[in-house]
Structures are given as C-alpha cells and as structure tokens.
Design an enzyme around this catalytic site. Structure first.
Site, PDB file in Angstrom:
ATOM      1  N   GLU A 101      -1.285  -9.713   3.565  1.00 31.51           N
ATOM      2  CA  GLU A 101      -1.043  -9.628   4.675  1.00 31.51           C
ATOM      3  C   GLU A 101      -2.686  -9.762   6.281  1.00 31.51           C
ATOM      4  O   GLU A 101      -2.411 -10.806   6.385  1.00 31.51           O
ATOM      5  CB  GLU A 101      -0.178  -8.350   5.790  1.00 31.51           C
ATOM      6  N   HIS A 130      -3.672  -4.852   0.406  1.00 31.97           N
ATOM      7  CA  HIS A 130      -2.875  -5.681   1.744  1.00 31.97           C
ATOM      8  C   HIS A 130      -2.918  -7.228   1.579  1.00 31.97           C
ATOM      9  O   HIS A 130      -4.358  -8.080   2.537  1.00 31.97           O
ATOM     10  CB  HIS A 130      -3.839  -5.016   3.237  1.00 31.97           C
ATOM     11  N   CYS A 178       0.713  -1.191  -0.027  1.00 32.08           N
ATOM     12  CA  CYS A 178       0.337   0.075  -0.109  1.00 32.08           C
ATOM     13  C   CYS A 178       1.190   1.451   0.158  1.00 32.08           C
ATOM     14  O   CYS A 178       1.203   1.967  -1.338  1.00 32.08           O
ATOM     15  CB  CYS A 178      -1.084  -0.515   0.964  1.00 32.08           C
TER      16      CYS A 178
HETATM   17  N1  GLN Z   1      -1.755   6.321   2.539  1.00 33.54           N
HETATM   18  C1  GLN Z   1      -2.068   6.222   1.047  1.00 33.54           C
HETATM   19  C2  GLN Z   1      -3.706   5.614   0.780  1.00 33.54           C
HETATM   20  O1  GLN Z   1      -4.557   6.049   1.123  1.00 33.54           O
HETATM   21  C3  GLN Z   1      -1.667   4.646   1.853  1.00 33.54           C
HETATM   22  C4  GLN Z   1      -2.898   3.483   2.425  1.00 33.54           C
HETATM   23  C5  GLN Z   1      -2.106   2.349   2.863  1.00 33.54           C
HETATM   24  O2  GLN Z   1      -0.857   2.103   3.469  1.00 33.54           O
HETATM   25  N2  GLN Z   1      -3.046   1.653   3.382  1.00 33.54           N
HETATM   26  O3  GLN Z   1      -3.627   5.364  -0.056  1.00 33.54           O
END
Ligand code: GLN
Length: 533
Positions: A512, A510, A384
C-alpha cells in the site's frame, strides 16, 4: 544552475483543512509544467518520528523506501507525484532538538548558550535546505504541521520568516490555508476567522503571498475581493478550495483558478507550457465512471479511524480506477469477529483484506477471518500482520499444529510459526528499530504474485519485527500454502499463496505504501480483478 525556490504552506483557523492535499496538488501542477518538485513536512511534536505513535493519535505511519517512519501526508505526496520521498522529507521537533542536543554534547557550541533562536531555527533551516541538497529539485514545498498560533509551531514560523528575508521574496513564498465557515442560519460565508488568522501570521512577521480558503460552498468574487483587501493579498492570489468528492480532483480545481500560475509568477519562474495532466485526467474519468462494483472487507483493529489505513484505502481507489470498478471498502472491527458470527459478519463480501498491526488486540478475529476467506474461496490479501494471521490459521487448521502462534502474541507457543528475526532479538529500543524500508524479493514464476508484477525481482517496503519461521516451510509447502516470494539475501519468506484458492496472497511487506495514481500497485490491481471475478 537555477536557485532552488521555496514554497511554505501554513494553516490557520483549525487543523485538518488539508494542507497536505493542497501542497500535493500544487506540487502536481508544477510537476506537470515540467518542474522537479518535492514536498517536505515539518511536524511540531517531540516524538523523533511517528513510528512510536498509536495510529489513533495521528493516523497511519507511512514508510519511505529508505526506511523512514513518517507522517501520512508523505503518502499523499508520493501518490500525487509518483516520486519517492526520503528521510529528509519529514522532520519533527524531536529530531531537530535531538541534533542540536547531540551537537551541544559534542562541544560544537562550546562556550555558548544554546537557544531556540538561533540554534533551533538554524537547524530547522538546515533541514529545509537539506531536502534539495545537490540541486535535485527546482522547487521545495514545505508544509508546516499544526495551526498558526500554536506554541509548538513558533520556531518553524520564525525560521520561515528568516528564510524569506535571507532568500528574498522571489525565492520564497508563503501560502496560508484557512477556513471560511458557512453559517446556515444567516446563509453567509464568514471571512473573519481568516482575517484573524492572517493577523496572527503577521504578528510573527510573515505576510502570506497566497491564501487558499477551504469552504463548503463556492465563494463569490466580492467575498474574495474583501479577503484580498483586508489580508493584503492580490485578488488573483485568493483561491477557494471547495469540498470535492475525491482528493484527486483538487489539482484540477487549483489549476482552474491558476494557483500554479500565481505561484510561478511570484517565484519569477517561467510559465512555458500548459501542464501535462493526461494520465491524471484519464484516472479521474475512470474513477468517476465505474463499470463494476464490489465490496471489500478491511478487517483491522483501528477501523474507528479510517486514517489509520489511509494508504490501503487510497490503493483501493487507484486499483479500482484502472479496473473501472467502484470499491466499497467495508471497515470491520477485528475485535467484533467471533467464531459464532464470522460468517454473518463477512458474508456478501467480494474480497477480504486483513490489515497490518501490532500486539494481541483483535488478533483472534483476524485469524478467524483468514480461515473464512480460505475455506470459502474468497479473494484474500493479508498485509504484514494480516499475512502472519493467515500463516497461523493454516498451521492450526490445516497442519493441525494446535496453538500455533506468533511469538509476538504468545512467546511460549509450542509452534512458533511466526517468530522474531535473529537480528531483532537483542534490540530493546522501540523507535526506528524494526525491519524498515525497501528490501528485494524474488518471485516464483506462475504464482499470482508473479502474474501481478510480471517480473522476477521486486523491491517492497517493510515495517515489522517478526517473520515466517523457516523451520516449518516444508510442512506448509506439502499442505498447499507455498512461499512464492523470497528475499534473495536473507532467504526470508516475503509472500505466501495458496495455489488451489481463487486468489489467496499474504505479503510480509506493505504494497500500500507504493501505490500511486499513475502507478497503481500490481497486487491491489490483481486482487481487485479477482474480486470482480
Ligand atoms: N506486528 C508484526 C511484526 O512486527 C506485524 C507488523 C505489521 O503488520 N506492520 O512483525
């Protein structure tokens, strides 16, 4: 059709005794005996969900496939049971009050005074039953957050008391988890806190059916008998939960003491076969007998609190075990990484993971980390924000777009290589408004991602507002950072790779959140393989 059976897990003496792990372990054993089980968490705080909480407050925010932002215990439930949880599996006081107040405004209680009892408790009971609507499950295990005696958890405890009365003792039992501290000065384990905690529970009208005692040392039979006698619980229903080296051993410890049998007997459910735990035991054997060892750096800004990266840490345990590899996860604070010290800080690592996150704190260290991994051919997984940092770094240092950034950090950047999604632009509310939950992604054949998943279409969970900016796609491709996973509906870039690198993968989603003991996540599995070399 059988009645749904309910098991409630409460906690006493202190918080953090591991109600989530006990709930998940019991669920695992019941599942291994052929029952369909789900676990629910009731949280006493007023936030509607933990999505707006800083990880320092409450650890990681876990995301379900259907897009709920939830307590991290749901992660344990999924990792143990290998069954997805959903919106219904996590309920907070905020959510309960929100529904009751919405109903009041609609006039559903017209003429009545709306009160904690019966309106809030009725809503709590409705939510408890909702999780098994359609008789999807034989058994629902509901973990009550907090500690007995807390003002906040009273309505939950009262709801459990009412349910026990309404459903009958054979359909509803309570497991109370407490602490038996060991006093080294006298060399004794003390039962008094447990006795007090059970008294506190009795004052609310609940007699626990089973006691699980957390302890540093084994408890002798005399002590267990004493607890049974003073707390009015059967001797066989006093179970110790002694500290173990891995949470995944807890189900086996519970099995050895017959927790599952005791619960099934109390719920008047047949005990037909021995629990099927072959895969689980194989996993434990591999976990405990590694043939390789690696060091992986986890670069993030919440590293003081490892619970902030719980699912990542557990994914490494699952993927380490299948690879028969012991993984030393080195937590590195992204704020501590500077241009000067980056090679010192990151030297000696077999692989690097840059963690998800929000906001500008520590971002420069994450960008420097991505550069270091790229230039030194060190296996890299960016998740992310971690992926976004790899994109920013590549734009700045390979595409030579000076000052390229994400508009989350610098909304005036000349090169917004990561930008807000169109549908996010008009949203001002912060709660539950991100791109959340499962979305499809189509993989490019021969990519590292494809070689990991070994299929073309995958579904992965998201939690973000910003995206790879398509405008720069060709430039990236031409210079060696390629998109290898695309959302088939929106065309958004989901995965980037550098094919010339040993293993450099960035994912907007994600992975994970969906790694489990019996299904370790393929990206983690292959990342670890690459780290082993
Ligand atoms: N802050 C970034 C976004 O909102 C990444 C979010 C995250 O890592 N979960 O796109």
């Amino acid at each position: 059709m059988r009645d749904v059976k309910y098991v409630f897990v409460t906690g006493g003496v202190t918080s953090s005794l591991g109600k989530g792990i006990i709930s998940a372990s019991l669920a695992k054993l019941l599942q291994a005996r052929g029952y369909s089980v789900t676990i629910q968490k009731l949280d006493p705080y007023i936030n509607v969900d933990p999505g707006t909480l800083n990880p320092y407050e409450h650890g990681e925010c876990y995301v379900t496939l259907d897009g709920a932002e939830t307590d991290l215990d749901l992660g344990h439930y999924e990792r143990f049971l290998n069954v997805p949880t959903s919106q219904e599996n996590n309920v907070t006081t905020g959510r309960i009050y929100q529904s009751v107040i919405n109903k009041e405004r609609k006039g559903d209680y017209l003429g009545k005074t709306v009160q904690v009892i019966p309106h809030i408790t009725d809503e709590i009971k409705r939510r408890i039953k909702l999780v098994s609507s359609g008789n999807k499950f034989d058994i629902v295990i509901t973990e009550i957050g907090g500690t007995v005696g807390d003002i906040e958890s009273l309505p939950y405890i009262e709801s459990v008391r009412q349910l026990k009365w309404e459903l009958g003792a054979q359909n509803c039992i309570v497991i109370h988890l407490t602490l038996v501290p060991y006093l080294s000065s006298t060399g004794e384990s003390k039962t008094k806190p447990t006795q007090h905690s059970v008294k506190e529970l009795l004052e609310t009208g609940i007699q626990p059916d089973v006691l699980v005692l957390r302890t540093e040392r084994h408890l002798n039979e005399d002590l267990k008998r004493k607890v049974a006698l003073f707390c009015n619980v059967e001797e066989s229903a006093v179970i110790e939960s002694v500290d173990v080296s891995t949470i995944y051993e807890v189900p086996i410890k519970m099995l050895d003491q017959g927790l599952d049998n005791t619960v099934l007997r109390k719920l008047a459910l047949p005990i037909e076969s021995e629990p099927l735990l072959t895969e689980w035991r194989e996993f434990l054997t591999k976990l405990k007998n590694p043939k390789h060892a690696i060091k992986v750096g986890l670069v993030g800004k919440y590293v003081e609190l490892p619970d902030a990266y719980k699912s990542i840490a557990e994914s490494f345990i699952h993927s380490g075990a299948v690879n028969e590899c012991e993984i030393d996860v080195v937590y590195i604070h992204s704020e501590d990484i500077t241009e000067k010290n980056v090679s010192d800080r990151l030297s000696g690592l077999n692989g690097i993971l840059v963690a998800p996150g929000f906001g500008s704190r520590g971002i420069d260290g994450k960008i420097l980390t991505a550069k270091y991994a790229r230039e030194n051919n060190i296996p890299f997984l960016g998740i992310c924000l971690g992926m976004q940092c790899a994109v920013i770094e590549f734009a700045r240092n390979v595409l030579m777009l000076e000052g390229a950034h994400s508009t989350e950090i610098n909304h005036k950047t000349k090169y917004p290589v990561i930008d807000l999604m169109e549908e996010q632009k008009s949203i001002i509310d912060k709660g539950g408004t991100m791109r959340l939950g499962g979305y499809k992604c189509v993989l490019t054949k021969n990519s590292k991602a494809y070689k990991s998943y070994r299929k073309i279409e995958i579904i992965e969970r998201h939690r973000h507002r910003y995206e790879f900016n398509d405008k720069y796609l060709n430039e990236f491709k031409n210079h060696g950072m390629v998109p290898v996973g695309i959302n088939p509906e929106s065309n958004l870039v989901e995965i980037i790779e550098i094919p010339d690198h040993k293993w450099f993968v960035g994912v907007q989603f994600h992975p994970e959140y969906s790694s489990t003991v019996v299904n370790p996540h393929p990206l983690f599995v292959n990342f670890v393989k690459a780290c082993i070399g």
